[in-house]
Design a protein around this motif. Structure first.
Motif, PDB file in Angstrom:
ATOM      1  N   LYS A   9       0.817  -1.219   0.000  1.00 15.52           N
ATOM      2  CA  LYS A   9       0.000   0.000   0.000  1.00 15.52           C
ATOM      3  C   LYS A   9       0.846   1.263   0.000  1.00 15.52           C
ATOM      4  O   LYS A   9       0.445   2.278  -0.561  1.00 15.52           O
ATOM      5  CB  LYS A   9      -0.942   0.000   1.203  1.00 15.52           C
ATOM      6  N   ASP A  10       2.019   1.204   0.609  1.00 16.16           N
ATOM      7  CA  ASP A  10       2.884   2.385   0.663  1.00 16.16           C
ATOM      8  C   ASP A  10       3.829   2.482  -0.546  1.00 16.16           C
ATOM      9  O   ASP A  10       4.677   3.357  -0.600  1.00 16.16           O
ATOM     10  CB  ASP A  10       3.675   2.423   1.968  1.00 16.16           C
ATOM     11  N   ASN A  11       3.697   1.568  -1.513  1.00 13.98           N
ATOM     12  CA  ASN A  11       4.522   1.560  -2.730  1.00 13.98           C
ATOM     13  C   ASN A  11       6.022   1.458  -2.452  1.00 13.98           C
ATOM     14  O   ASN A  11       6.833   1.906  -3.244  1.00 13.98           O
ATOM     15  CB  ASN A  11       4.243   2.788  -3.602  1.00 13.98           C
ATOM     16  N   ARG A  12       6.369   0.844  -1.328  1.00 10.89           N
ATOM     17  CA  ARG A  12       7.783   0.671  -1.022  1.00 10.89           C
ATOM     18  C   ARG A  12       8.301  -0.664  -1.524  1.00 10.89           C
ATOM     19  O   ARG A  12       9.500  -0.804  -1.765  1.00 10.89           O
ATOM     20  CB  ARG A  12       8.014   0.806   0.480  1.00 10.89           C
ATOM     21  N   TRP A  13       7.418  -1.669  -1.670  1.00 12.12           N
ATOM     22  CA  TRP A  13       7.865  -3.008  -2.046  1.00 12.12           C
ATOM     23  C   TRP A  13       6.876  -3.644  -3.012  1.00 12.12           C
ATOM     24  O   TRP A  13       5.716  -3.262  -3.067  1.00 12.12           O
ATOM     25  CB  TRP A  13       7.995  -3.900  -0.808  1.00 12.12           C
ATOM     26  N   SER A  14       7.373  -4.632  -3.728  1.00 17.64           N
ATOM     27  CA  SER A  14       6.526  -5.430  -4.612  1.00 17.64           C
ATOM     28  C   SER A  14       7.073  -6.854  -4.625  1.00 17.64           C
ATOM     29  O   SER A  14       8.130  -7.129  -4.065  1.00 17.64           O
ATOM     30  CB  SER A  14       6.523  -4.841  -6.028  1.00 17.64           C
ATOM     31  N   ALA A  15       6.341  -7.733  -5.272  1.00 13.36           N
ATOM     32  CA  ALA A  15       6.816  -9.089  -5.535  1.00 13.36           C
ATOM     33  C   ALA A  15       6.833  -9.243  -7.048  1.00 13.36           C
ATOM     34  O   ALA A  15       5.861  -8.900  -7.723  1.00 13.36           O
ATOM     35  CB  ALA A  15       5.906 -10.127  -4.889  1.00 13.36           C
ATOM     36  N   ASN A  16       7.972  -9.712  -7.579  1.00 10.60           N
ATOM     37  CA  ASN A  16       8.120  -9.862  -9.027  1.00 10.60           C
ATOM     38  C   ASN A  16       6.904 -10.525  -9.639  1.00 10.60           C
ATOM     39  O   ASN A  16       6.348 -11.455  -9.067  1.00 10.60           O
ATOM     40  CB  ASN A  16       9.354 -10.698  -9.358  1.00 10.60           C
ATOM     41  N   HIS A  17       6.523 -10.040 -10.800  1.00  8.57           N
ATOM     42  CA  HIS A  17       5.328 -10.554 -11.463  1.00  8.57           C
ATOM     43  C   HIS A  17       5.576 -11.902 -12.128  1.00  8.57           C
ATOM     44  O   HIS A  17       6.716 -12.272 -12.414  1.00  8.57           O
ATOM     45  CB  HIS A  17       4.841  -9.537 -12.497  1.00  8.57           C
ATOM     46  N   LEU A  18       4.488 -12.595 -12.358  1.00  9.80           N
ATOM     47  CA  LEU A  18       4.492 -13.854 -13.079  1.00  9.80           C
ATOM     48  C   LEU A  18       3.489 -13.738 -14.215  1.00  9.80           C
ATOM     49  O   LEU A  18       2.346 -13.345 -13.993  1.00  9.80           O
ATOM     50  CB  LEU A  18       4.083 -15.006 -12.151  1.00  9.80           C
ATOM     51  N   ASP A  19       3.904 -14.058 -15.428  1.00  6.93           N
ATOM     52  CA  ASP A  19       3.013 -14.149 -16.580  1.00  6.93           C
ATOM     53  C   ASP A  19       2.715 -15.629 -16.787  1.00  6.93           C
ATOM     54  O   ASP A  19       3.638 -16.446 -16.840  1.00  6.93           O
ATOM     55  CB  ASP A  19       3.680 -13.598 -17.842  1.00  6.93           C
ATOM     56  N   PHE A  20       1.434 -15.976 -16.890  1.00  5.46           N
ATOM     57  CA  PHE A  20       1.085 -17.384 -17.045  1.00  5.46           C
ATOM     58  C   PHE A  20      -0.199 -17.524 -17.846  1.00  5.46           C
ATOM     59  O   PHE A  20      -0.967 -16.585 -17.989  1.00  5.46           O
ATOM     60  CB  PHE A  20       0.921 -18.066 -15.681  1.00  5.46           C
ATOM     61  N   SER A  21      -0.399 -18.731 -18.372  1.00  8.30           N
ATOM     62  CA  SER A  21      -1.621 -19.049 -19.120  1.00  8.30           C
ATOM     63  C   SER A  21      -2.332 -20.208 -18.444  1.00  8.30           C
ATOM     64  O   SER A  21      -1.740 -20.948 -17.650  1.00  8.30           O
ATOM     65  CB  SER A  21      -1.266 -19.444 -20.558  1.00  8.30           C
ATOM     66  N   GLU A  22      -3.584 -20.374 -18.775  1.00  7.55           N
ATOM     67  CA  GLU A  22      -4.352 -21.510 -18.263  1.00  7.55           C
ATOM     68  C   GLU A  22      -3.710 -22.827 -18.712  1.00  7.55           C
ATOM     69  O   GLU A  22      -3.715 -23.807 -17.969  1.00  7.55           O
ATOM     70  CB  GLU A  22      -5.802 -21.445 -18.747  1.00  7.55           C
ATOM     71  N   GLN A  23      -3.143 -22.842 -19.910  1.00  8.86           N
ATOM     72  CA  GLN A  23      -2.480 -24.060 -20.406  1.00  8.86           C
ATOM     73  C   GLN A  23      -1.333 -24.460 -19.487  1.00  8.86           C
ATOM     74  O   GLN A  23      -1.156 -25.630 -19.169  1.00  8.86           O
ATOM     75  CB  GLN A  23      -1.968 -23.854 -21.832  1.00  8.86           C
ATOM     76  N   GLU A  24      -0.546 -23.488 -19.042  1.00 10.61           N
ATOM     77  CA  GLU A  24       0.547 -23.801 -18.121  1.00 10.61           C
ATOM     78  C   GLU A  24       0.014 -24.367 -16.807  1.00 10.61           C
ATOM     79  O   GLU A  24       0.642 -25.232 -16.200  1.00 10.61           O
ATOM     80  CB  GLU A  24       1.394 -22.558 -17.850  1.00 10.61           C
ATOM     81  N   LEU A  25      -1.145 -23.897 -16.373  1.00 14.06           N
ATOM     82  CA  LEU A  25      -1.731 -24.399 -15.131  1.00 14.06           C
ATOM     83  C   LEU A  25      -2.191 -25.841 -15.272  1.00 14.06           C
ATOM     84  O   LEU A  25      -2.081 -26.627 -14.335  1.00 14.06           O
ATOM     85  CB  LEU A  25      -2.906 -23.523 -14.696  1.00 14.06           C
ATOM     86  N   THR A  26      -2.724 -26.212 -16.440  1.00 20.86           N
ATOM     87  CA  THR A  26      -3.216 -27.579 -16.626  1.00 20.86           C
ATOM     88  C   THR A  26      -2.076 -28.588 -16.591  1.00 20.86           C
ATOM     89  O   THR A  26      -2.301 -29.762 -16.306  1.00 20.86           O
ATOM     90  CB  THR A  26      -4.006 -27.744 -17.944  1.00 20.86           C
ATOM     91  N   ASN A  27      -0.862 -28.159 -16.865  1.00 25.97           N
ATOM     92  CA  ASN A  27       0.284 -29.063 -16.862  1.00 25.97           C
ATOM     93  C   ASN A  27       1.003 -29.114 -15.517  1.00 25.97           C
ATOM     94  O   ASN A  27       1.977 -29.842 -15.372  1.00 25.97           O
ATOM     95  CB  ASN A  27       1.276 -28.656 -17.952  1.00 25.97           C
ATOM     96  N   LEU A  28       0.553 -28.323 -14.526  1.00 21.17           N
ATOM     97  CA  LEU A  28       1.189 -28.322 -13.204  1.00 21.17           C
ATOM     98  C   LEU A  28       0.671 -29.469 -12.340  1.00 21.17           C
ATOM     99  O   LEU A  28      -0.486 -29.866 -12.454  1.00 21.17           O
ATOM    100  CB  LEU A  28       0.900 -27.017 -12.469  1.00 21.17           C
ATOM    101  N   LYS A  29       1.516 -29.943 -11.474  1.00 24.59           N
ATOM    102  CA  LYS A  29       1.149 -30.960 -10.483  1.00 24.59           C
ATOM    103  C   LYS A  29       1.232 -30.317  -9.097  1.00 24.59           C
ATOM    104  O   LYS A  29       2.038 -29.410  -8.877  1.00 24.59           O
ATOM    105  CB  LYS A  29       2.128 -32.138 -10.548  1.00 24.59           C
ATOM    106  N   PRO A  30       0.425 -30.767  -8.141  1.00 19.21           N
ATOM    107  CA  PRO A  30       0.548 -30.252  -6.775  1.00 19.21           C
ATOM    108  C   PRO A  30       1.994 -30.405  -6.283  1.00 19.21           C
ATOM    109  O   PRO A  30       2.645 -31.418  -6.538  1.00 19.21           O
ATOM    110  CB  PRO A  30      -0.395 -31.151  -5.974  1.00 19.21           C
TER     111      PRO A  30
END
Length: 155
Positions: free
Chosen positions: A105-126
């Motif tokens: 909220k204070d714009n001091r920090w962030s977490a690097n972004h991730l670009d992903f697709s639904e296709q990449e999610l279907t190939n993931l395992k727990p």
């Protein structure tokens, strides 16, 4: 910490646009039912929320009850673990790529972004996390334990 102070000072002195320094990384895994789960590993600073978007359209926003300073996780579709969905979630198109990142909220920090697709999610395992490549475009997979244990040393 000194490098971030230097970056902030340089931005202020030159009056150029600067991004919020990343203090952590966002990844995605799936639960036993194959539903997406966002994972965050903060190494420095904190984040208060996450936003998923595509170009100029926001598809989801989440806020967390206590700032995240280490590891955290939440269901992409419902939140949880102190994370709550803010507003409505927009349905995802399986053909498109989305970006999610963490912010403070204070714009001091962030977490690097991730670009992903639904296709990449279907190939993931727990237990497997999709994370952004550090020095190249694209994503890579790693174990959830490696994500927790090694992210801060690698970033």
């Amino acid at each position: 910490m000194l490098k971030w102070i230097g970056i902030a000072a340089a931005c202020a002195l030159t009056l150029t646009a600067c991004t919020v320094p990343p203090g952590g990384v966002v990844g995605v895994t799936v639960d036993a039912q194959g539903k997406p789960v966002i994972v965050v590993q903060m190494c420095e600073g904190h984040i208060d929320g996450a936003t998923m978007y595509r170009e100029d359209e926001t598809f989801g926003k989440w806020e967390v009850s206590s700032p995240v300073t280490g590891f955290s996780r939440f269901d992409l579709d419902s939140g949880g673990n102190g994370w709550a969905v803010v507003g409505d979630l927009v349905g995802r198109d399986p053909k498109l790529r989305y970006t999610i990142y963490g912010w403070s909220k204070d714009n001091r920090w962030s977490a690097n972004h991730l670009d992903f697709s639904e296709q990449e999610l279907t190939n993931l395992k727990p237990g497997t996390v999709l994370v952004p490549e550090r020095k190249a475009e694209g994503n890579r997979r790693r174990s959830l334990q490696d994500f927790k244990d090694k992210t801060c040393g690698e970033w």
